[in-house]
Design a protein around this motif. Structure first.
Motif, PDB file in Angstrom:
ATOM      1  N   GLU A 406       0.824  -1.209   0.000  1.00 18.81           N
ATOM      2  CA  GLU A 406       0.000   0.000   0.000  1.00 18.81           C
ATOM      3  C   GLU A 406       0.857   1.258   0.000  1.00 18.81           C
ATOM      4  OE1 GLU A 406      -3.170   0.422  -0.283  1.00 18.81           O
ATOM      5  OE2 GLU A 406      -3.896  -1.640  -0.105  1.00 18.81           O
ATOM      6  N   LEU A 407       2.052   1.197   0.571  1.00 14.45           N
ATOM      7  CA  LEU A 407       2.886   2.385   0.754  1.00 14.45           C
ATOM      8  C   LEU A 407       3.871   2.621  -0.389  1.00 14.45           C
ATOM      9  CD1 LEU A 407       3.684   1.910   4.561  1.00 14.45           C
ATOM     10  CD2 LEU A 407       1.967   3.429   3.546  1.00 14.45           C
ATOM     11  N   LEU A 408       4.157   1.580  -1.165  1.00 13.44           N
ATOM     12  CA  LEU A 408       5.185   1.704  -2.194  1.00 13.44           C
ATOM     13  C   LEU A 408       4.635   2.293  -3.486  1.00 13.44           C
ATOM     14  CD1 LEU A 408       7.154  -1.650  -1.799  1.00 13.44           C
ATOM     15  CD2 LEU A 408       7.897   0.643  -1.131  1.00 13.44           C
ATOM     16  N   LYS A 409       5.507   3.021  -4.175  1.00 12.79           N
ATOM     17  CA  LYS A 409       5.158   3.534  -5.496  1.00 12.79           C
ATOM     18  C   LYS A 409       5.481   2.476  -6.551  1.00 12.79           C
ATOM     19  CE  LYS A 409       5.800   8.413  -4.354  1.00 12.79           C
ATOM     20  NZ  LYS A 409       6.504   9.670  -4.689  1.00 12.79           N
ATOM     21  N   THR A 410       4.865   2.620  -7.712  1.00 14.16           N
ATOM     22  CA  THR A 410       5.037   1.648  -8.782  1.00 14.16           C
ATOM     23  C   THR A 410       5.554   2.322 -10.048  1.00 14.16           C
ATOM     24  OG1 THR A 410       2.764   1.900  -9.595  1.00 14.16           O
ATOM     25  CG2 THR A 410       3.140   0.264  -7.860  1.00 14.16           C
ATOM     26  N   LYS A 411       5.981   1.485 -10.989  1.00 10.92           N
ATOM     27  CA  LYS A 411       6.415   1.994 -12.287  1.00 10.92           C
ATOM     28  C   LYS A 411       6.192   0.928 -13.343  1.00 10.92           C
ATOM     29  CE  LYS A 411      11.252   0.537 -11.667  1.00 10.92           C
ATOM     30  NZ  LYS A 411      12.671   0.979 -11.661  1.00 10.92           N
ATOM     31  N   GLU A 412       6.091   1.355 -14.588  1.00 13.00           N
ATOM     32  CA  GLU A 412       5.990   0.443 -15.714  1.00 13.00           C
ATOM     33  C   GLU A 412       7.375   0.212 -16.301  1.00 13.00           C
ATOM     34  OE1 GLU A 412       3.396   1.803 -18.738  1.00 13.00           O
ATOM     35  OE2 GLU A 412       1.575   1.111 -17.748  1.00 13.00           O
ATOM     36  N   ILE A 413       7.691  -1.045 -16.580  1.00 14.55           N
ATOM     37  CA  ILE A 413       8.944  -1.346 -17.253  1.00 14.55           C
ATOM     38  C   ILE A 413       8.684  -2.415 -18.311  1.00 14.55           C
ATOM     39  CG2 ILE A 413      10.375  -0.759 -15.263  1.00 14.55           C
ATOM     40  CD1 ILE A 413      10.769  -3.749 -14.791  1.00 14.55           C
ATOM     41  N   LEU A 414       9.616  -2.564 -19.226  1.00 14.48           N
ATOM     42  CA  LEU A 414       9.496  -3.614 -20.228  1.00 14.48           C
ATOM     43  C   LEU A 414       9.524  -4.984 -19.559  1.00 14.48           C
ATOM     44  CD1 LEU A 414      11.884  -2.181 -22.967  1.00 14.48           C
ATOM     45  CD2 LEU A 414       9.383  -2.302 -23.074  1.00 14.48           C
ATOM     46  N   ILE A 415       8.715  -5.893 -20.060  1.00  9.26           N
ATOM     47  CA  ILE A 415       8.658  -7.228 -19.479  1.00  9.26           C
ATOM     48  C   ILE A 415      10.040  -7.879 -19.456  1.00  9.26           C
ATOM     49  CG2 ILE A 415       7.732  -9.559 -19.797  1.00  9.26           C
ATOM     50  CD1 ILE A 415       5.239  -8.244 -21.038  1.00  9.26           C
ATOM     51  N   ASN A 416      10.797  -7.706 -20.530  1.00 11.66           N
ATOM     52  CA  ASN A 416      12.119  -8.335 -20.606  1.00 11.66           C
ATOM     53  C   ASN A 416      13.103  -7.791 -19.594  1.00 11.66           C
ATOM     54  OD1 ASN A 416      11.301 -10.008 -22.659  1.00 11.66           O
ATOM     55  ND2 ASN A 416      12.144  -8.746 -24.310  1.00 11.66           N
ATOM     56  N   ASP A 417      12.782  -6.626 -19.023  1.00 14.73           N
ATOM     57  CA  ASP A 417      13.663  -6.031 -18.018  1.00 14.73           C
ATOM     58  C   ASP A 417      13.170  -6.258 -16.596  1.00 14.73           C
ATOM     59  OD1 ASP A 417      15.204  -5.012 -20.098  1.00 14.73           O
ATOM     60  OD2 ASP A 417      14.137  -3.083 -20.128  1.00 14.73           O
ATOM     61  N   SER A 418      12.128  -7.049 -16.421  1.00 12.40           N
ATOM     62  CA  SER A 418      11.464  -7.129 -15.115  1.00 12.40           C
ATOM     63  C   SER A 418      11.975  -8.240 -14.209  1.00 12.40           C
ATOM     64  CB  SER A 418       9.960  -7.305 -15.315  1.00 12.40           C
ATOM     65  OG  SER A 418       9.669  -8.559 -15.911  1.00 12.40           O
ATOM     66  N   ALA A 419      12.787  -9.153 -14.708  1.00  7.18           N
ATOM     67  CA  ALA A 419      13.295 -10.247 -13.867  1.00  7.18           C
ATOM     68  C   ALA A 419      14.027  -9.680 -12.654  1.00  7.18           C
ATOM     69  CB  ALA A 419      14.209 -11.162 -14.668  1.00  7.18           C
ATOM     70  N   GLY A 420      13.697 -10.204 -11.488  1.00  9.13           N
ATOM     71  CA  GLY A 420      14.299  -9.746 -10.247  1.00  9.13           C
ATOM     72  C   GLY A 420      13.517  -8.643  -9.560  1.00  9.13           C
ATOM     73  N   MET A 421      12.586  -8.006 -10.280  1.00  5.92           N
ATOM     74  CA  MET A 421      11.732  -6.983  -9.685  1.00  5.92           C
ATOM     75  C   MET A 421      10.549  -7.650  -8.972  1.00  5.92           C
ATOM     76  SD  MET A 421      13.377  -4.265 -10.660  1.00  5.92           S
ATOM     77  CE  MET A 421      12.242  -2.898 -10.368  1.00  5.92           C
ATOM     78  N   ILE A 422       9.820  -6.865  -8.185  1.00  4.79           N
ATOM     79  CA  ILE A 422       8.649  -7.379  -7.477  1.00  4.79           C
ATOM     80  C   ILE A 422       7.394  -6.893  -8.183  1.00  4.79           C
ATOM     81  CG2 ILE A 422       7.372  -7.397  -5.304  1.00  4.79           C
ATOM     82  CD1 ILE A 422      10.019  -7.041  -3.854  1.00  4.79           C
ATOM     83  N   ALA A 423       6.546  -7.818  -8.562  1.00  7.45           N
ATOM     84  CA  ALA A 423       5.334  -7.495  -9.308  1.00  7.45           C
ATOM     85  C   ALA A 423       4.394  -6.634  -8.468  1.00  7.45           C
ATOM     86  CB  ALA A 423       4.624  -8.767  -9.744  1.00  7.45           C
ATOM     87  N   ALA A 424       3.885  -5.572  -9.086  1.00  7.69           N
ATOM     88  CA  ALA A 424       2.927  -4.691  -8.411  1.00  7.69           C
ATOM     89  C   ALA A 424       1.506  -4.976  -8.867  1.00  7.69           C
ATOM     90  CB  ALA A 424       3.284  -3.232  -8.668  1.00  7.69           C
ATOM     91  N   GLU A 425       1.331  -6.005  -9.676  1.00  8.55           N
ATOM     92  CA  GLU A 425       0.009  -6.404 -10.142  1.00  8.55           C
ATOM     93  C   GLU A 425      -0.015  -7.916 -10.301  1.00  8.55           C
ATOM     94  OE1 GLU A 425      -0.812  -4.963 -14.071  1.00  8.55           O
ATOM     95  OE2 GLU A 425       1.229  -5.351 -14.780  1.00  8.55           O
ATOM     96  N   SER A 426      -1.184  -8.470 -10.162  1.00  4.02           N
ATOM     97  CA  SER A 426      -1.362  -9.886 -10.472  1.00  4.02           C
ATOM     98  C   SER A 426      -1.758 -10.003 -11.933  1.00  4.02           C
ATOM     99  CB  SER A 426      -2.438 -10.509  -9.585  1.00  4.02           C
ATOM    100  OG  SER A 426      -2.017 -10.560  -8.236  1.00  4.02           O
ATOM    101  N   ILE A 427      -1.170 -10.954 -12.620  1.00  2.00           N
ATOM    102  CA  ILE A 427      -1.497 -11.210 -14.026  1.00  2.00           C
ATOM    103  C   ILE A 427      -2.032 -12.627 -14.112  1.00  2.00           C
ATOM    104  CG2 ILE A 427      -0.576 -11.399 -16.361  1.00  2.00           C
ATOM    105  CD1 ILE A 427       1.420  -9.229 -15.657  1.00  2.00           C
TER     106      ILE A 427
END
Length: 478
Positions: A406-427
């Motif tokens: 709830e407290l963290l901000k989010t950002k959009e990134i390319l899918i190919n660059d997302s490994a290791g990041m934490i998902a901010a949405e369920s897909i």
């Protein structure tokens, strides 16, 4: 002995209709008198019993008359302490059972291939979910159920959870050894909550899998509309617990269900209970014989085969191309013949048979002819040798708590660059509504590869609004 021949709610509605009531109450269509002409012919008959909480028709949230009697009949049929009608679907029941059983910060063991409504309930409860990877069905190439060994291992890593949440059966009708899992949980004093959306008809007994109510689960939610003759959004919730406070459950059922419940839906739930109570062994034998013949005839069609899975629900018929044609293509070809399957995945098409041998026999030749014609039309499409749809997943918690998200901000990134990041949405590929990415979990290259496979084949998703731009939403670093 209770009289299952009665239809308390339907009888009350029909008696009300016979009185030729003059409506100065909601709903606004006034038993169909005020309704646009274009749809009137279709809606007219059902609108005659689309009433509200009038004298003699009871109140779903404080039932004392025909609704209570109908729910008591349901409870006696399934063998529960209490059973409830749900007019907002199994989703509302899943939310209510989780909030009834779990409080802020409680740890909960959750089957990884759960429906998104389970995830929504966990978030509303602000629980601490630990996700347990299900067994992978190598025959169907889909996630199956949790084993008793998987539960034992999870309890060693995460002892004393508040509850275990199971999805039983999976979308393809596979049941696990639920009785043994519940026995393990009983020894540890853990509540067992079961999303049995696809198993309302298990009350009919063998050869269907064991009903979770009979297996001893604390709360079981079932989509009566999926396999019993109930209207869409009609579901059941069965309570059988000495661990969970019943008053909390009732409170959350009122919170998540409409204060203006649909009487036609509730009446259809009354009828669905009646249907199950008097479904005969002769009807079942006729149905099973017809399904077996149907499967054999499909197997005779060049390019198709029916997959068999041990302990699966006989109503679920899973079809696959023998030539590598994706399930989505087969589904599309069948729809051109006016045959509409329940779902497709990269490999399979899933058909759900009715609980009626007569209905299946009436449609038999037409359906087989349509399948043959449909398959002939896709033999020239591009074939795939394999699709990456499975993943290895250890039992693990989310990387972030719901409060942190709830407290963290989010950002959009390319899918190919997302490994290791934490998902901010369920897909969630939909159907079947099982999450590929969970909000709050770390993204892996393996999951990205699976997502690409689904995208290539034209799968539909809930969540992932930026997928068409090859982007995903992630949390910014803390």
């Amino acid at each position: 002995m209770i009289n299952q021949h009665k239809l308390p709610l339907l009888d009350a509605l029909l008696e009300h209709h016979r009185r030729k009531p003059i409506s100065f109450h909601v709903p606004g269509h006034k038993y169909g008198a005020v309704f646009p002409g274009e749809g009137k012919d279709f809606f007219q008959s059902i609108l005659r019993i689309d009433a509200t909480e009038l004298s003699g028709l009871d109140d779903l949230h404080v039932p004392e008359g025909p609704i209570r009697e109908a729910q008591d009949l349901l409870s006696r049929l399934y063998g529960s302490q209490e059973s409830y009608f749900l007019v907002n679907g199994t989703t509302s029941g899943n939310l209510a059972m989780i909030l009834a059983a779990c409080r802020d910060g409680d740890r909960v063991l959750v089957q990884r291939n759960c429906h998104k409504s389970i995830l929504h309930g966990l978030r509303l409860a602000n629980a601490r979910p630990v996700f347990i990877a299900p067994e992978f069905n190598e025959t169907l190439n889909v996630a199956g159920g949790i084993t008793s060994e998987g539960i034992e291992e999870a309890l060693k890593l995460y002892p004393n959870p508040k509850a275990v949440i199971l999805t039983y059966p999976n979308y393809y009708g596979e049941g696990t050894d639920i009785h043994k899992i519940i026995q393990i949980c009983r020894r540890h004093g853990i509540a067992v909550l079961v999303d049995q959306a696809h198993g309302a008809h298990f009350v009919l007994g063998r050869p269907f899998p064991l009903c979770a109510v009979a297996a001893g689960a604390d709360i079981v939610v079932q989509s009566a509309h999926k396999t019993l003759p109930a209207m869409t959004m009609g579901s059941y919730l069965h309570f059988n617990s000495d661990i969970i406070d019943k008053s909390r459950l009732r409170f959350y059922l009122q919170m998540f269900q409409s204060s203006s419940p649909s009487y036609p839906i509730m009446a259809s739930l009354d009828l669905a209970r009646y249907f199950a109570a008097f479904y005969t062994s002769e009807e079942l034998i006729k149905l099973l014989d017809c399904i077996d013949r149907f499967k054999r005839d499909i197997n005779r069609i060049s390019g198709l085969r029916v997959l068999e899975s041990e302990y699966a629900d006989p109503l679920k018929i899973t079809i696959r191309s023998t030539q590598g044609v994706p399930g989505y293509y087969i589904q599309e070809a069948l729809e051109k013949q006016n045959i509409f399957a329940e779902l497709a995945d990269p490999y399979n098409v899933l058909l759900i048979a009715p609980l009626s041998g007569d209905f299946l026999n009436e449609q038999y030749e037409k359906v087989l002819k349509g399948i043959r014609k449909g398959i002939e039309g896709i033999r020239s499409v591009h074939r795939i040798s394999s699709v990456h749809t499975s993943w290895n997943s250890d039992t693990a918690e989310l990387e972030l708590s719901y409060n942190q998200m709830e407290l963290l901000k989010t950002k959009e990134i390319l899918i190919n660059d997302s490994a290791g990041m934490i998902a901010a949405e369920s897909i969630i590929p939909y159907p079947p509504g099982i999450p590929l990415f969970l909000q709050g979990e770390r993204i892996t290259e393996e999951r990205i590869s699976i997502l690409r496979s689904y995208q290539t084949l034209g799968a539909r998703f809930h969540g992932g609004e930026s997928l068409p731009e090859n982007k995903i939403i992630v949390f910014k670093e803390m």
